[in-house]
Design a protein around this motif. Sequence first.
Motif, PDB file in Angstrom:
ATOM      1  N   ILE A   1     -10.445   7.649  -8.209  1.00 37.59           N
ATOM      2  CA  ILE A   1     -11.161   6.704  -9.198  1.00 37.59           C
ATOM      3  C   ILE A   1     -12.492   6.169  -8.251  1.00 37.59           C
ATOM      4  O   ILE A   1     -13.256   6.429  -8.773  1.00 37.59           O
ATOM      5  CB  ILE A   1     -10.336   5.563  -9.462  1.00 37.59           C
ATOM      6  N   SER A   2     -12.153   5.281  -7.231  1.00 39.03           N
ATOM      7  CA  SER A   2     -13.345   4.842  -6.349  1.00 39.03           C
ATOM      8  C   SER A   2     -13.753   5.368  -5.316  1.00 39.03           C
ATOM      9  O   SER A   2     -13.062   5.411  -4.389  1.00 39.03           O
ATOM     10  CB  SER A   2     -13.496   3.367  -6.431  1.00 39.03           C
ATOM     11  N   ALA A   3     -14.762   6.367  -5.312  1.00 46.52           N
ATOM     12  CA  ALA A   3     -15.062   6.970  -4.037  1.00 46.52           C
ATOM     13  C   ALA A   3     -15.817   5.990  -3.041  1.00 46.52           C
ATOM     14  O   ALA A   3     -15.802   6.276  -1.753  1.00 46.52           O
ATOM     15  CB  ALA A   3     -16.160   7.842  -4.218  1.00 46.52           C
ATOM     16  N   SER A   4     -16.310   4.816  -3.501  1.00 50.45           N
ATOM     17  CA  SER A   4     -16.906   3.786  -2.556  1.00 50.45           C
ATOM     18  C   SER A   4     -15.794   2.956  -1.955  1.00 50.45           C
ATOM     19  O   SER A   4     -16.206   2.043  -1.315  1.00 50.45           O
ATOM     20  CB  SER A   4     -17.898   3.046  -3.346  1.00 50.45           C
ATOM     21  N   TYR A   5     -14.715   2.958  -2.567  1.00 52.23           N
ATOM     22  CA  TYR A   5     -13.507   1.861  -1.861  1.00 52.23           C
ATOM     23  C   TYR A   5     -13.391   2.194  -0.331  1.00 52.23           C
ATOM     24  O   TYR A   5     -13.431   3.571  -0.057  1.00 52.23           O
ATOM     25  CB  TYR A   5     -12.538   2.120  -2.776  1.00 52.23           C
ATOM     26  N   THR A   6     -13.235   1.358   0.605  1.00 47.05           N
ATOM     27  CA  THR A   6     -13.049   1.427   2.096  1.00 47.05           C
ATOM     28  C   THR A   6     -11.823   0.579   2.253  1.00 47.05           C
ATOM     29  O   THR A   6     -11.868  -0.519   1.765  1.00 47.05           O
ATOM     30  CB  THR A   6     -14.070   1.058   2.840  1.00 47.05           C
ATOM     31  N   ARG A   7     -10.670   1.002   2.879  1.00 43.95           N
ATOM     32  CA  ARG A   7      -9.674   0.256   3.081  1.00 43.95           C
ATOM     33  C   ARG A   7      -9.839  -0.322   4.452  1.00 43.95           C
ATOM     34  O   ARG A   7     -10.333  -0.027   5.549  1.00 43.95           O
ATOM     35  CB  ARG A   7      -8.341   1.176   3.289  1.00 43.95           C
ATOM     36  N   LEU A   8      -9.628  -1.710   4.250  1.00 38.97           N
ATOM     37  CA  LEU A   8      -9.881  -2.723   5.456  1.00 38.97           C
ATOM     38  C   LEU A   8      -9.134  -2.591   6.711  1.00 38.97           C
ATOM     39  O   LEU A   8      -7.842  -2.563   6.481  1.00 38.97           O
ATOM     40  CB  LEU A   8     -10.107  -4.076   5.278  1.00 38.97           C
ATOM     41  N   VAL A   9      -9.458  -2.103   8.019  1.00 36.30           N
ATOM     42  CA  VAL A   9      -8.873  -1.840   9.092  1.00 36.30           C
ATOM     43  C   VAL A   9      -9.125  -2.561  10.243  1.00 36.30           C
ATOM     44  O   VAL A   9     -10.512  -2.433  10.260  1.00 36.30           O
ATOM     45  CB  VAL A   9      -8.421  -0.369   9.471  1.00 36.30           C
ATOM     46  N   HIS A  10      -8.447  -3.432  11.059  1.00 32.75           N
ATOM     47  CA  HIS A  10      -8.902  -4.012  12.065  1.00 32.75           C
ATOM     48  C   HIS A  10      -9.842  -3.240  13.147  1.00 32.75           C
ATOM     49  O   HIS A  10      -9.313  -2.123  13.195  1.00 32.75           O
ATOM     50  CB  HIS A  10      -7.876  -4.693  13.146  1.00 32.75           C
ATOM     51  N   GLY A  11     -10.879  -3.614  13.508  1.00 30.20           N
ATOM     52  CA  GLY A  11     -11.653  -2.778  14.565  1.00 30.20           C
ATOM     53  C   GLY A  11     -12.401  -1.816  14.034  1.00 30.20           C
ATOM     54  O   GLY A  11     -13.280  -1.210  14.738  1.00 30.20           O
ATOM     55  N   THR A  12     -12.465  -1.159  12.723  1.00 34.33           N
ATOM     56  CA  THR A  12     -13.071  -0.267  12.068  1.00 34.33           C
ATOM     57  C   THR A  12     -14.083  -0.716  10.973  1.00 34.33           C
ATOM     58  O   THR A  12     -14.927  -1.387  10.900  1.00 34.33           O
ATOM     59  CB  THR A  12     -12.379   0.944  11.928  1.00 34.33           C
ATOM     60  N   THR A  13     -13.239  -0.713   9.897  1.00 33.12           N
ATOM     61  CA  THR A  13     -13.922  -1.341   8.643  1.00 33.12           C
ATOM     62  C   THR A  13     -14.090  -2.761   8.526  1.00 33.12           C
ATOM     63  O   THR A  13     -14.725  -3.325   7.686  1.00 33.12           O
ATOM     64  CB  THR A  13     -13.178  -0.771   7.246  1.00 33.12           C
ATOM     65  N   LEU A  14     -12.895  -3.378   9.237  1.00 35.20           N
ATOM     66  CA  LEU A  14     -13.068  -4.849   9.456  1.00 35.20           C
ATOM     67  C   LEU A  14     -13.508  -5.106  10.756  1.00 35.20           C
ATOM     68  O   LEU A  14     -13.021  -4.956  11.841  1.00 35.20           O
ATOM     69  CB  LEU A  14     -11.791  -5.369   9.290  1.00 35.20           C
ATOM     70  N   PRO A  15     -14.755  -5.678  10.961  1.00 31.15           N
ATOM     71  CA  PRO A  15     -15.170  -5.987  12.526  1.00 31.15           C
ATOM     72  C   PRO A  15     -14.422  -6.745  13.098  1.00 31.15           C
ATOM     73  O   PRO A  15     -13.714  -7.665  12.769  1.00 31.15           O
ATOM     74  CB  PRO A  15     -16.717  -6.540  11.997  1.00 31.15           C
ATOM     75  N   GLU A  16     -14.369  -6.302  14.557  1.00 35.28           N
ATOM     76  CA  GLU A  16     -13.549  -7.219  15.573  1.00 35.28           C
ATOM     77  C   GLU A  16     -13.972  -8.503  15.585  1.00 35.28           C
ATOM     78  O   GLU A  16     -13.253  -9.517  15.796  1.00 35.28           O
ATOM     79  CB  GLU A  16     -13.534  -6.500  16.700  1.00 35.28           C
TER      80      GLU A  16
END
Length: 593
Positions: free
Chosen positions: A384-399
């Motif tokens: 559905i959404s190619a722009s969606y990004t799953r939040l993960v500590h240290g990568t997509t969620l900044p430390e």
Amino acid sequence: MTEIIERPATTGPITAPNWGLTKFLDPLPIPPVLRPHSWWSQDMITIPMIVKRQRLHSELPESTLWTYGGHFPGPTIEVRSGKQLRISWSNEIDGEFPLAAVQGPLATAPASRPGRELDQKGYSIIEGVADLPSWTVVHLHGSRTNAGNDGWAHNAGLKGTSQLAEYQNRQQAMPLWYHDHAMAITRFNVHTGLAGMYLIRDEEEDALGLPHGDHEVPLIITDRNLDTDPVTHALTGQLLFKVPALPNGTLLPFTGPFNLVNGVIWPHVDVDARWYRFRLLNAANSRFYTLNLVDENNVPHNEAVRLIGTDGGLLPAPAELPSAGLTVAPAERFDVLIDFSRFPGQKLKLRNADPRLGGVEPDLMEFRVDSRAKHDPFTLPEKISASYTRLVHGTTLPEDHDHVWVALLLNAEGHPELWDLEQVEADPGGQGIIQLQDPNGGLKTFRMIGRVFDDTTGIFIDHDRWAVWNIVHVANGGPAHPIHIHLTEFQALFRRAFTTTFDQATERTTQPIDGFTDVPLEKYEEGWKDTIIVNPGQWVSVAGQFGGGTGEFMYHCHILDHEDEGMMRPFVVHPPEVAKFHVHPGGSHHHDG
């Protein structure tokens, strides 16, 4: 110019009665659509708040409602992502407050019954509700906008005034909704009819070729109670805000015996044998719905249903409904696809299986599927959404992010509360202390720094900064709370269960909370949200970026009765360059932890 599109309802036959009303008699109305247009980079429209008399069922007398633009629910506002819209919300409401409000003992007169039952059942008038003026302020729920446009609860206005709000709409395609947010009386004002849907469209959504036009339908679900004539006991159509009271005087949240979809009790809708898109909103004061698609024998057919979006936009891929049905808390929205080509010539129902029904009719509405095959250009995509990004500590969620800690609890009187927490080095003793054995960070000790809205502001976040909100429901039992955070969309990082050690009498934990067990998130809970269910004995962690606006915002339980009775607190988002000059209690600019 503002384009107003009215979609006519369909008609159909009579089925069985309920509370003296015929189920599935009335066609599902579709709120009018406002699509603002102009040659300039911004538009401005005026939406008046006015009194309207409207039948909630064709077998009822008219009900007096407060409405946006003369419609309950209000018009669906459609905008394009990135295109600014200014709205003048004009308070033109005349007359007396349209609710009859009563309270009484749950044991002798269930609040799920119509009528006041003032004489024989111990119910009494809730003093002051009938005297309320039309004091309103509009919150566009889910909008990223400056705080001055957000509908600050104290900034309500009386008849003859307007609230001028600017919405940048710099957000991806998502379903927002607008409703009243006046301090201490939100539950009453919304109950009069002040709610409507607001849709943001973008190119990513366009490219999917989703069902649209007559095949995209809003479903705004809510519940109401109605008064009865004291002699004939016939339903009068007057809205009745009837709530039970505990022996200590604490009022429980409103739930009603009549479920409405798009402002009508138990409607039906004629559908083609093809895919449809439904924009689902729970606009009830406090009722949770657990929804299933069932046939006439109440056999579930959820295999024909796919979820493609949540509060904050599209999911990465279609998700199936949970096995027990889709639980929708107040203020939550879902983007739902149903394939009716599997059911030509059949009747289906949207049915509520929530265990908190309390004897109320579970059927919400009926779908009547045409028997003829229809050409359907839509095919359900794998993504559905190619722009969606799953939040993960240290990568997509900044430390480098802030931590905010919030406690949900029952106080010494048994009333639900929401606390801002500040981390301290050691237990200072006394009340208002929460201790938690963090699996990743050792013993954490917190003290309460705010428990009602007008206490000291305790949460300050830099503009555009990421923050992880840790919401810990320490009550021994009590209700689940749908927590809404203004300004941001967030993702749930985890949900953990624990055995609480919170003592109501002393208002503190007797020993550090420990022994956490991970509760798997539903696939749709990994989507972008702005409202999250937090159950008793759970720690829910969510992460969001606080950009798109600055100022003082609110977060709260979206059970409106709880919000009005204290479960709402402020927080501030300000530029980091300004934060260094800002002197406030505690001396810290963030809630780090």
